[in-house]
Design an enzyme around this catalytic site. Structure first.
Site, PDB file in Angstrom:
ATOM      1  N   THR A  25       0.891  -1.251  -0.012  1.00 18.80           N
ATOM      2  CA  THR A  25      -0.037  -0.036  -0.042  1.00 18.80           C
ATOM      3  C   THR A  25       0.991   1.125  -0.009  1.00 18.80           C
ATOM      4  O   THR A  25       1.712   1.508   0.669  1.00 18.80           O
ATOM      5  CB  THR A  25      -1.034   0.034   1.223  1.00 18.80           C
ATOM      6  OG1 THR A  25      -1.808  -1.219   1.175  1.00 18.80           O
ATOM      7  CG2 THR A  25      -1.720   1.376   1.525  1.00 18.80           C
ATOM      8  N   GLN A  99      -4.399  -7.753  -6.185  1.00 20.97           N
ATOM      9  CA  GLN A  99      -4.602  -8.289  -4.926  1.00 20.97           C
ATOM     10  C   GLN A  99      -6.269  -7.549  -4.391  1.00 20.97           C
ATOM     11  O   GLN A  99      -6.265  -6.361  -4.484  1.00 20.97           O
ATOM     12  CB  GLN A  99      -3.847  -7.737  -3.775  1.00 20.97           C
ATOM     13  CG  GLN A  99      -4.008  -8.498  -2.461  1.00 20.97           C
ATOM     14  CD  GLN A  99      -3.344  -7.998  -1.096  1.00 20.97           C
ATOM     15  OE1 GLN A  99      -3.135  -6.549  -1.081  1.00 20.97           O
ATOM     16  NE2 GLN A  99      -2.417  -8.796  -0.683  1.00 20.97           N
ATOM     17  N   HIS A 176      -6.886 -11.006  -0.505  1.00 20.79           N
ATOM     18  CA  HIS A 176      -6.297 -10.461   0.531  1.00 20.79           C
ATOM     19  C   HIS A 176      -7.175 -10.962   1.883  1.00 20.79           C
ATOM     20  O   HIS A 176      -8.305 -10.327   2.447  1.00 20.79           O
ATOM     21  CB  HIS A 176      -6.349  -9.059   0.885  1.00 20.79           C
ATOM     22  CG  HIS A 176      -5.332  -8.347   1.607  1.00 20.79           C
ATOM     23  ND1 HIS A 176      -4.752  -9.126   2.842  1.00 20.79           N
ATOM     24  CD2 HIS A 176      -4.868  -6.883   1.810  1.00 20.79           C
ATOM     25  CE1 HIS A 176      -3.961  -8.351   3.303  1.00 20.79           C
ATOM     26  NE2 HIS A 176      -3.888  -7.143   2.977  1.00 20.79           N
ATOM     27  N   ASN A 179      -3.603  -9.831   7.801  1.00 23.46           N
ATOM     28  CA  ASN A 179      -3.291  -8.240   8.324  1.00 23.46           C
ATOM     29  C   ASN A 179      -4.755  -7.628   8.977  1.00 23.46           C
ATOM     30  O   ASN A 179      -4.759  -6.258   9.148  1.00 23.46           O
ATOM     31  CB  ASN A 179      -2.817  -7.363   7.168  1.00 23.46           C
ATOM     32  CG  ASN A 179      -1.275  -7.919   6.737  1.00 23.46           C
ATOM     33  OD1 ASN A 179      -0.750  -8.701   7.391  1.00 23.46           O
ATOM     34  ND2 ASN A 179      -0.690  -7.465   5.847  1.00 23.46           N
ATOM     35  N   TYR A 181      -7.682  -7.406   7.918  1.00 29.07           N
ATOM     36  CA  TYR A 181      -8.847  -6.810   7.042  1.00 29.07           C
ATOM     37  C   TYR A 181     -10.105  -7.673   7.190  1.00 29.07           C
ATOM     38  O   TYR A 181     -10.002  -8.743   7.769  1.00 29.07           O
ATOM     39  CB  TYR A 181      -8.293  -6.526   5.756  1.00 29.07           C
ATOM     40  CG  TYR A 181      -7.123  -5.494   5.925  1.00 29.07           C
ATOM     41  CD1 TYR A 181      -7.283  -4.246   6.315  1.00 29.07           C
ATOM     42  CD2 TYR A 181      -5.757  -5.644   5.440  1.00 29.07           C
ATOM     43  CE1 TYR A 181      -6.390  -3.207   6.564  1.00 29.07           C
ATOM     44  CE2 TYR A 181      -4.874  -5.007   5.632  1.00 29.07           C
ATOM     45  CZ  TYR A 181      -5.116  -3.409   6.178  1.00 29.07           C
ATOM     46  OH  TYR A 181      -4.101  -2.548   6.231  1.00 29.07           O
ATOM     47  N   ARG A 228      -3.565 -14.418   0.501  1.00 28.29           N
ATOM     48  CA  ARG A 228      -2.457 -13.979   1.421  1.00 28.29           C
ATOM     49  C   ARG A 228      -3.326 -14.379   2.855  1.00 28.29           C
ATOM     50  O   ARG A 228      -4.356 -13.889   3.063  1.00 28.29           O
ATOM     51  CB  ARG A 228      -2.415 -12.632   1.257  1.00 28.29           C
ATOM     52  CG  ARG A 228      -1.299 -11.849   2.329  1.00 28.29           C
ATOM     53  CD  ARG A 228      -0.806 -10.853   1.837  1.00 28.29           C
ATOM     54  NE  ARG A 228       0.704 -10.853   1.462  1.00 28.29           N
ATOM     55  CZ  ARG A 228       1.670 -10.030   1.732  1.00 28.29           C
ATOM     56  NH1 ARG A 228       1.480  -8.949   2.281  1.00 28.29           N
ATOM     57  NH2 ARG A 228       2.970 -10.351   1.712  1.00 28.29           N
ATOM     58  N   ASN A 236      -3.093  -4.406  13.291  1.00 26.32           N
ATOM     59  CA  ASN A 236      -4.708  -4.182  13.303  1.00 26.32           C
ATOM     60  C   ASN A 236      -5.324  -5.027  14.438  1.00 26.32           C
ATOM     61  O   ASN A 236      -6.680  -5.323  13.981  1.00 26.32           O
ATOM     62  CB  ASN A 236      -5.293  -4.438  11.956  1.00 26.32           C
ATOM     63  CG  ASN A 236      -5.102  -3.240  10.834  1.00 26.32           C
ATOM     64  OD1 ASN A 236      -4.788  -2.336  11.196  1.00 26.32           O
ATOM     65  ND2 ASN A 236      -4.683  -3.792   9.635  1.00 26.32           N
ATOM     66  N   GLY A 323       9.204  -6.653   0.169  1.00 22.44           N
ATOM     67  CA  GLY A 323       8.471  -5.370   0.119  1.00 22.44           C
ATOM     68  C   GLY A 323       9.388  -4.424   0.331  1.00 22.44           C
ATOM     69  O   GLY A 323       9.465  -3.584  -0.755  1.00 22.44           O
ATOM     70  N   ARG A 324       9.798  -3.869   1.288  1.00 24.07           N
ATOM     71  CA  ARG A 324      10.438  -2.601   1.656  1.00 24.07           C
ATOM     72  C   ARG A 324      11.811  -2.561   0.404  1.00 24.07           C
ATOM     73  O   ARG A 324      11.969  -1.604   0.025  1.00 24.07           O
ATOM     74  CB  ARG A 324      11.258  -2.539   2.887  1.00 24.07           C
ATOM     75  CG  ARG A 324       9.920  -2.534   3.961  1.00 24.07           C
ATOM     76  CD  ARG A 324      10.563  -2.543   5.452  1.00 24.07           C
ATOM     77  NE  ARG A 324      10.586  -4.216   5.669  1.00 24.07           N
ATOM     78  CZ  ARG A 324      11.130  -4.690   6.694  1.00 24.07           C
ATOM     79  NH1 ARG A 324      11.759  -3.796   7.583  1.00 24.07           N
ATOM     80  NH2 ARG A 324      10.933  -5.934   7.150  1.00 24.07           N
TER      81      ARG A 324
END
Length: 364
Positions: A25, A99, A176, A179, A181, A228, A236, A323-324
């Site tokens: 994101t 996603q 997704h 995490n 959601y 995922r 969260n 990712g990063r």
């Protein structure tokens, strides 16, 4: 031994290597209507050397949005914007899946139609906060529990989003379910206290995810669908009474469907909480759960090039998602291959903004 640069098939999706760009994101779909545009095209095109790009989380409906400037896949304008991205990635020799995302309670009324409350399996407020539609820091609100008829509509929203993803030219989709959601909220006891067919037993809590997968499979076929998951993840405000039993069941059900891949997040990485480094005492979810399925496993969370190579070579995982490091190294595959130093990332530019920290990182 398997090499991280070897090609691989994720179901029917052929990837040229096992280095995956994780879904990230970035909050940069700043056009009115949350439409991807030219800046986003450049960002993805720069990273097309990945074996597979998993797009940033993309809301299936206006109700599914939880942050400002995140893209959607429910309007013709959004489809057209994403089509520019898929065309650019394909021209550069890459593969990309979309996603599909509904944030559930991890939203704010400012993102919702007529400032309604966010929705969730149960009216349980998450600790913490988010950004409002006006980019202000706000606390999470107590969500409204979904009615059964509304759950069916959201399943249909996932199916429609999958159709739109196909029209936009993607190579597949990822559901997704991680995490904290909406799908994860249904799965875990810390956020689901329903007493109907969607709550209580593990089978009931897993029902929503399976209905979403089965609906989306009518569009794509299971061999072009990934999922995922984040067992033991606390991001969260998530928790479950028995994560091994829960996620063993979920993965066995995914295995029965022969989906293309499972994208499993290792809880050792602390970056979701806003810091860097690994928690070496966290459970090794790839080791715990890989025995529950024989589909391809993409592992994400806290990898460096050497640890990624070792994980693939040992057979513990089939591919590794970064990712990063993909944020700051658009040519990450080449850098890993040549042993070149990695560009450092700037956490302050992860969310929002324009080119800085997005498309301005150097390549070799």
């Amino acid at each position: 031994m398997t090499n991280i640069f070897d090609p691989i098939k994720f179901g029917a999706i052929e990837a040229k290597n096992r280095i995956v760009m994780a879904p990230l994101t970035r909050m940069r779909s700043k056009q009115p209507g949350n439409i991807p545009y030219e800046l986003n095209v450049k960002y993805y095109e720069q990273r097309a050397s990945a074996g597979l790009i998993i797009s940033e989380a993309t809301q299936i409906s206006k109700q599914g949005q939880g942050y400002p400037a995140t893209p959607g896949i429910y309007s013709q304008e959004q489809i057209a914007g994403w089509k520019l991205i898929t065309q650019a990635v394909h021209k550069a020799g890459g593969k990309i899946v979309l996603q599909l995302w509904h944030v559930g309670r991890i939203s704010h009324s400012s993102h919702q139609e007529n400032n309604q409350l966010p929705v969730a399996p149960s009216a349980i407020k998450a600790k913490g906060g988010t950004y409002s539609a006006q980019w202000k820091e706000v606390a999470f609100e107590t969500p409204r529990a979904l009615e059964n008829t509304e759950i069916a509509q959201i399943v249909n929203d996932f199916k429609n989003a999958a159709k739109n993803a196909k029209e936009a030219g993607f190579d597949g989709v990822e559901i997704h379910a991680a995490n904290g959601y909406l799908i994860d909220q249904f799965l875990q006891t810390g956020s689901n206290c329903r007493s109907d067919n969607y709550g209580g037993s593990i089978e009931n809590r897993g029902r929503f995810l399976m209905e979403v997968l089965d609906a989306v499979s009518q569009v794509w076929g299971f061999d072009k669908i990934g999922a995922r998951l984040s067992p033991y993840g606390t991001f969260n405000d998530m928790k479950d009474d028995d994560p091994i039993a829960l996620f063993s069941y979920v993965m066995q059900e995914l295995n029965k469907r022969k989906i293309a891949f499972i994208d499993l997040i290792e809880p050792r990485s602390t970056n979701a909480g806003g810091s860097d480094g690994n928690n070496d005492n966290a459970p090794d979810v790839a080791k715990i759960f890989h025995k529950n399925f024989d589909t391809k496993l993409i592992s994400a969370g806290g990898y460096l090039p050497e640890s990624a190579k070792e994980a693939v070579a040992s057979g513990k995982v089939d591919a590794v998602a970064f990712g990063r490091w993909f944020i700051s190294n658009p040519d990450l595959v080449e850098r890993i291959k040549t042993g070149a130093a990695l560009n450092k990332y700037d956490r302050a530019t992860f969310y929002g903004g324009l080119e800085k920290g997005y498309t301005d990182y150097s390549s070799l």
